[in-house]
Design a protein around this motif. Structure first.
Motif, PDB file in Angstrom:
ATOM      1  N   HIS A   1      -0.824  10.080   0.676  1.00 13.25           N
ATOM      2  CA  HIS A   1      -0.039   9.875  -0.550  1.00 13.25           C
ATOM      3  C   HIS A   1       0.485   8.447  -0.648  1.00 13.25           C
ATOM      4  O   HIS A   1       0.531   7.866  -1.732  1.00 13.25           O
TER       5      HIS A   1
ATOM      6  N   LYS B   1     -14.399   6.310 -11.236  1.00  9.10           N
ATOM      7  CA  LYS B   1     -14.170   7.752 -11.122  1.00  9.10           C
ATOM      8  C   LYS B   1     -15.495   8.482 -11.091  1.00  9.10           C
ATOM      9  O   LYS B   1     -16.537   7.930 -11.411  1.00  9.10           O
TER      10      LYS B   1
ATOM     11  N   ILE C   1      -9.792   7.686  -1.278  1.00 11.30           N
ATOM     12  CA  ILE C   1      -8.435   7.485  -0.759  1.00 11.30           C
ATOM     13  C   ILE C   1      -8.336   8.064   0.652  1.00 11.30           C
ATOM     14  O   ILE C   1      -7.780   7.430   1.552  1.00 11.30           O
TER      15      ILE C   1
ATOM     16  N   LEU D   1      -3.208   1.873  -3.442  1.00 10.10           N
ATOM     17  CA  LEU D   1      -4.531   1.580  -3.999  1.00 10.10           C
ATOM     18  C   LEU D   1      -4.502   1.558  -5.527  1.00 10.10           C
ATOM     19  O   LEU D   1      -5.154   0.718  -6.150  1.00 10.10           O
ATOM     20  N   GLN D   2      -3.758   2.463  -6.132  1.00  3.54           N
ATOM     21  CA  GLN D   2      -3.622   2.456  -7.589  1.00  3.54           C
ATOM     22  C   GLN D   2      -2.960   1.160  -8.056  1.00  3.54           C
ATOM     23  O   GLN D   2      -3.385   0.544  -9.029  1.00  3.54           O
ATOM     24  N   PHE D   3      -1.938   0.748  -7.341  1.00  3.71           N
ATOM     25  CA  PHE D   3      -1.220  -0.486  -7.662  1.00  3.71           C
ATOM     26  C   PHE D   3      -2.159  -1.693  -7.554  1.00  3.71           C
ATOM     27  O   PHE D   3      -2.200  -2.547  -8.445  1.00  3.71           O
TER      28      PHE D   3
ATOM     29  N   SER E   1      -5.399  -1.719  -7.699  1.00  4.38           N
ATOM     30  CA  SER E   1      -6.442  -1.605  -8.711  1.00  4.38           C
ATOM     31  C   SER E   1      -5.941  -2.117 -10.066  1.00  4.38           C
ATOM     32  O   SER E   1      -6.650  -2.842 -10.769  1.00  4.38           O
ATOM     33  N   LYS E   2      -4.722  -1.780 -10.419  1.00  6.74           N
ATOM     34  CA  LYS E   2      -4.143  -2.244 -11.680  1.00  6.74           C
ATOM     35  C   LYS E   2      -3.971  -3.761 -11.703  1.00  6.74           C
ATOM     36  O   LYS E   2      -3.980  -4.372 -12.765  1.00  6.74           O
TER      37      LYS E   2
ATOM     38  N   ALA F   1      -2.473   6.159  -1.473  1.00  6.50           N
ATOM     39  CA  ALA F   1      -2.939   6.408  -2.841  1.00  6.50           C
ATOM     40  C   ALA F   1      -2.161   5.560  -3.841  1.00  6.50           C
ATOM     41  O   ALA F   1      -2.744   4.942  -4.741  1.00  6.50           O
ATOM     42  N   LYS F   2      -0.857   5.518  -3.692  1.00  4.27           N
ATOM     43  CA  LYS F   2      -0.020   4.705  -4.588  1.00  4.27           C
ATOM     44  C   LYS F   2      -0.342   3.224  -4.448  1.00  4.27           C
ATOM     45  O   LYS F   2      -0.404   2.490  -5.428  1.00  4.27           O
TER      46      LYS F   2
ATOM     47  N   SER G   1     -12.109   0.257  -8.873  1.00  2.03           N
ATOM     48  CA  SER G   1     -12.327   1.690  -8.645  1.00  2.03           C
ATOM     49  C   SER G   1     -13.155   2.269  -9.771  1.00  2.03           C
ATOM     50  O   SER G   1     -13.151   1.746 -10.885  1.00  2.03           O
TER      51      SER G   1
ATOM     52  N   PHE H   1     -13.158   3.404  -4.276  1.00  2.94           N
ATOM     53  CA  PHE H   1     -12.623   2.053  -4.299  1.00  2.94           C
ATOM     54  C   PHE H   1     -13.614   1.106  -3.650  1.00  2.94           C
ATOM     55  O   PHE H   1     -14.285   1.449  -2.681  1.00  2.94           O
TER      56      PHE H   1
END
Length: 143
Positions: free
Chosen positions: A41, A60, A29, A47-49, A51-52, A44-45, A58, A66
């Motif tokens: 920050h 871990k 990130i 990229l999470q969105f 990815s979903k 980050a939100k 992504s 990513f």
């Protein structure tokens, strides 16, 4: 622009990640945020969105991060825009007038309809992978 700020950052992030992924690299990130000059920050939100919604992938762990696989590289920029802002960005009144519709158009309705159709067509014709090349990425990277 017609896209939200989140969508603009998402496009830039996806292009940055595509560029890094062409050689098999996964990015954090922080690397993405630095690469596109975005608050950590906020990105980050986003990229999470993404990815979903399977726009990006992504993993871990110590070698995580990513990336985009071959399938993701074939997605279009339209896919990114729709994931972030929805298909409505290409529909409705560009001025946000509630009364404006196909049945009761505002004075600019037809002009904006043509502009949006042209933008959508362009976004449909460009894959994320096309931005993975060096010359395509330079304008996106932090200066």
């Amino acid at each position: 622009m017609i896209f939200s700020k989140s969508c603009e950052y998402a496009i830039r992030a996806v292009i940055f990640i595509a560029h890094q992924s062409r050689n098999g690299k996964k990015v954090s990130i922080r690397e993405v945020a630095k690469g596109i000059d975005s608050p950590v920050h906020f990105i980050a939100k986003i990229l999470q969105f993404l990815s979903k919604r399977n726009i990006i992938q992504s993993t871990k762990g110590p070698n995580g991060g990513f990336y985009l696989d071959k399938r993701a590289m074939k997605q279009t920029l339209e896919d990114v825009v729709i994931a972030m802002d929805g298909a409505e960005v290409f529909e409705g009144c560009a001025l946000g007038l509630r009364y404006c519709s196909e049945a009761r158009p505002c004075p600019l309705h037809e002009d904006f309809k043509q502009i949006r159709a042209s933008i959508r067509e362009s976004l449909q014709s460009i894959t994320i992978g096309q931005f993975a090349e060096e010359d395509a990425i330079k304008p996106v990277l932090k200066r």
